[in-house]
Write a protein that holds these residues in place. Structure first.
Motif, PDB file in Angstrom:
ATOM      1  N   TRP A  77       0.830  -1.207   0.000  1.00 14.87           N
ATOM      2  CA  TRP A  77       0.000   0.000   0.000  1.00 14.87           C
ATOM      3  C   TRP A  77       0.865   1.258   0.000  1.00 14.87           C
ATOM      4  CZ3 TRP A  77      -0.764   4.084   3.453  1.00 14.87           C
ATOM      5  CH2 TRP A  77      -1.863   4.918   3.182  1.00 14.87           C
TER       6      TRP A  77
ATOM      7  N   GLN B 248       1.063   4.201  -2.794  1.00 14.73           N
ATOM      8  CA  GLN B 248       0.881   5.613  -2.473  1.00 14.73           C
ATOM      9  C   GLN B 248       2.059   6.445  -2.979  1.00 14.73           C
ATOM     10  OE1 GLN B 248      -1.903   7.084  -1.081  1.00 14.73           O
ATOM     11  NE2 GLN B 248      -2.728   5.031  -1.457  1.00 14.73           N
TER      12      GLN B 248
ATOM     13  N   SER C 155       1.700   6.842  -6.591  1.00 16.52           N
ATOM     14  CA  SER C 155       0.616   7.774  -6.904  1.00 16.52           C
ATOM     15  C   SER C 155       1.076   9.230  -6.778  1.00 16.52           C
ATOM     16  CB  SER C 155      -0.565   7.517  -5.963  1.00 16.52           C
ATOM     17  OG  SER C 155      -1.592   8.466  -6.171  1.00 16.52           O
ATOM     18  N   TRP C 156       1.830   9.539  -5.719  1.00 21.99           N
ATOM     19  CA  TRP C 156       2.325  10.902  -5.526  1.00 21.99           C
ATOM     20  C   TRP C 156       3.398  11.245  -6.563  1.00 21.99           C
ATOM     21  CZ3 TRP C 156      -0.114  14.563  -3.228  1.00 21.99           C
ATOM     22  CH2 TRP C 156      -1.010  14.256  -2.184  1.00 21.99           C
TER      23      TRP C 156
ATOM     24  N   PHE D 187       5.896   8.444   2.334  1.00 25.83           N
ATOM     25  CA  PHE D 187       5.489   7.043   2.178  1.00 25.83           C
ATOM     26  C   PHE D 187       6.693   6.121   1.976  1.00 25.83           C
ATOM     27  CE2 PHE D 187       1.398   9.099   1.028  1.00 25.83           C
ATOM     28  CZ  PHE D 187       0.573   8.422   1.922  1.00 25.83           C
TER      29      PHE D 187
END
Length: 224
Positions: A63, A67, A70-71, A97
């Motif tokens: 996860w 993340q 994604s950033w 993250f």
């Protein structure tokens, strides 16, 4: 109060020495096996929890990686739109993250090391349990053998065997007497075969007597 106070006591124990000192070895070995098996259950329970924690951390790690990615994509979009300030903010979130993922990796390494140690403990416990059960089997065999020997000796010592043998000897004597009586009733009685056989023997004797007379006669004549 248990025989062992901790896992290391079990692993370092000398089962043979414990049993040799015990007043009731068979009872002692049962207690040893029981405590070892209980400890094995406890170790496996801890191991199962560690495996569950590992799976949870792996999901967490994935996860966090998602993340971070994604950033990263958001930062790229901000650059494309000419918003460098937003790109910096997105990269800062990505770094957060990533750093958390590093912490998760450290936890995973610790759990992996713990699981390896638990696996070694389970293997050692199983070996000790097998050793104890082998000794238990030996004790049961020895007990049965000793009990059988004791029963035999008690029977012999009690005199029942001698009494039985004495009775058998008495029965044999009675049978001898009975058979003797039966045979005595046949004395003086000759069967047809016996009489014919006796005739053959008489003829043989007569022939030998005649031969003897002839030899004596011849010898006398020669001397005269």
């Amino acid at each position: 109060m248990g025989i062992f106070s901790r896992f290391s006591d079990i692993i370092n124990s000398n089962i043979n020495s414990l049993l040799d000192k015990a007043e009731d070895p068979e009872k002692m070995v049962r207690l040893i096996i029981q405590e070892m098996e209980e400890t094995l259950v406890e170790v496996r329970t801890v191991s199962a929890k560690a495996i569950a924690d590992k799976k949870e951390l792996l999901r967490r790690k994935q996860w966090l990686a998602d993340q971070a990615e994604s950033w990263e994509q958001k930062a790229e979009l901000a650059i494309q739109k000419g918003r460098e300030d937003l790109a910096k903010g997105a990269l800062a979130e990505k770094l957060k993250f990533i750093n958390e993922g590093v912490d998760v990796d450290a936890e995973l390494d610790a759990i992996e090391e713990s699981l390896q140690s638990l696996e070694d403990e389970i293997t050692q416990l199983q070996q000790k349990i097998a050793e104890a059960k082998a000794r238990q089997k030996s004790l049961v065999t020895r007990q049965k053998t000793a009990s059988s020997k004791l029963k035999v000796r008690m029977v012999l010592k009690g005199g029942s065997v001698e009494e039985t043998l004495s009775k058998l000897e008495g029965y044999e004597r009675k049978l001898d007497e009975l058979e003797g009586r039966a045979e005595s009733m046949d004395l003086g009685k000759k069967s047809l075969a016996d009489e014919i056989e006796q005739l053959a023997k008489n003829d043989e004797i007569e022939a030998q007597l005649a031969a003897l007379k002839e030899r004596v006669k011849t010898k006398t004549e020669d001397q005269g």
